[in-house]
Design an enzyme around this catalytic site. Structure first.
Site, PDB file in Angstrom:
ATOM      1  N   CYS A   1       0.799  -1.227   0.000  1.00 49.55           N
ATOM      2  CA  CYS A   1       0.000   0.000   0.000  1.00 49.55           C
ATOM      3  C   CYS A   1       0.832   1.278   0.000  1.00 49.55           C
ATOM      4  O   CYS A   1       0.304   2.364  -0.222  1.00 49.55           O
ATOM      5  CB  CYS A   1      -0.953   0.003   1.200  1.00 49.55           C
TER       6      CYS A   1
ATOM      7  N   HIS B   1      -3.196   6.996   1.537  1.00 52.24           N
ATOM      8  CA  HIS B   1      -3.668   5.680   1.115  1.00 52.24           C
ATOM      9  C   HIS B   1      -5.048   5.440   1.713  1.00 52.24           C
ATOM     10  O   HIS B   1      -5.281   5.663   2.908  1.00 52.24           O
ATOM     11  CB  HIS B   1      -2.693   4.604   1.587  1.00 52.24           C
TER      12      HIS B   1
ATOM     13  N   ASN C   1     -10.129  -0.556  -0.171  1.00 54.95           N
ATOM     14  CA  ASN C   1      -8.679  -0.482  -0.166  1.00 54.95           C
ATOM     15  C   ASN C   1      -8.141  -1.133  -1.438  1.00 54.95           C
ATOM     16  O   ASN C   1      -8.238  -2.344  -1.608  1.00 54.95           O
ATOM     17  CB  ASN C   1      -8.148  -1.200   1.079  1.00 54.95           C
TER      18      ASN C   1
END
Length: 328
Positions: free
Chosen positions: A111, A253, A283
């Site tokens: 990520c 993020h 996500n």
């Protein structure tokens, strides 16, 4: 010499699964998921692949930059979920787009991947090695998700985002990145290619599936994120002698609404400076920052001269922050 973003692009699959769809798979509800994560739906691949999404996001970024593919001399793709091992995803993007003059390679930093890939692009540009870099984050996390695990299947989605970074004479900002491999067990996934035909060991069938799907200690990851991200942001501002009131946007993020809200609170900044689209996409790992960046660019929210912080955090554990000045 440094680099500036002169074009953005993104792609997400048309097929979506909302929280009611997830509730058919595991014991959960729309209310439970929204309260704990902020996610409402996520886009999931059907015919698409990590490569095909990366290609489309890259093509759109080139169009936005008004550049042809043969002007690109480096392609970087950040991914942990490619559908190909060799050739690398970046080489597949080169082939599809016709970027015949580009050197190509992939990065794996989960990520934090787009932030690290962006920093890598700037480093090559600053060194005078390349001038025009196509940076892509592309993920098919649905292929790595355990759809029977309530703690993880509610979180993840698929998609790709891209940016064209071009050499310019703007001010150079020093980035901040960190890693803590000793804490990597908090978010892990084994490779399906971890055995060979000569020495293959028998793996108990009852845990075969879980081994090769993402496993996460949600509480540990949350604690890590809400502590490490504000520290990284403070560090990058301090290194570059920039005050918080100079920053217009913090593009984090997109992992969890509670994490973003906690980071804003710890920094003492208004949540209005922290745009979110995780409610739509969930996500998407290394794709989340460039997807959000592209949406903000195309909606006109990003204005020339605005200072922006990009901050990523995730498996590794890895985390980092970079400052950029918007030029479009």
């Amino acid at each position: 010499m440094t680099g500036k973003i002169c074009g953005t692009g993104s792609y997400t699959p048309s097929f979506t699964m909302d929280n009611h769809d997830i509730a058919k798979l595991v014991d959960t509800s729309d209310e439970w998921i929204q309260e704990r994560t902020g996610v409402i739906r996520r886009h999931i691949i059907q015919e698409e692949t990590t490569v095909s999404m990366a290609c489309e996001a890259g093509r759109r970024a080139l169009e936005n930059a008004k550049m042809s593919a043969d002007e690109i001399d480096l392609i970087l793709v950040s991914t942990i979920s490619s559908n190909v091992v060799i050739p690398c995803t970046a080489c597949e993007v080169q082939k599809e787009l016709g970027a015949v003059n580009a050197t190509c390679f992939d990065l794996s930093a989960a990520c934090t991947g787009f932030v690290i890939a962006y920093n890598t692009a700037l480093s090559y540009i600053t060194a005078g090695i390349y001038k025009n870099v196509l940076v892509i984050g592309s993920e098919s996390l649905s292929n790595l998700t355990n759809w029977k695990d309530r703690g993880t299947c509610i979180l993840f989605g698929d998609g790709a985002g891209a940016a064209v970074v071009k050499a310019c004479d703007q001010k150079t900002y020093i980035p901040v990145t960190h890693s803590d491999g000793a804490s990597g067990e908090a978010l892990k996934c084994s490779s399906r290619y971890d055995r060979n035909g000569l020495t293959k060991k028998v793996i108990p069938e009852e845990w075969m599936d879980n081994r090769y799907l993402m496993q996460m200690d949600g509480r540990a990851v949350f604690k890590f994120a809400v502590k490490s991200v504000p520290q990284a942001v403070e560090e990058v501002l301090d290194k570059n002698q920039i005050q918080k009131d100079e920053i217009v946007w913090y593009i984090l993020h997109q992992a969890n609404r509670r994490i973003v809200e906690s980071v804003a609170k710890r920094l003492g900044e208004s949540i209005e400076k922290f745009p979110m689209n995780l409610q739509e996409y969930g996500n998407t790992s290394s794709a989340s920052i460039p997807i959000l960046l592209d949406e903000m660019n195309r909606s006109g929210k990003l204005k020339k001269g605005q200072k922006i912080v990009l901050a990523g955090f995730g498996a590794g554990l890895t985390w980092g922050a970079s400052i950029l000045e918007w030029c479009l």
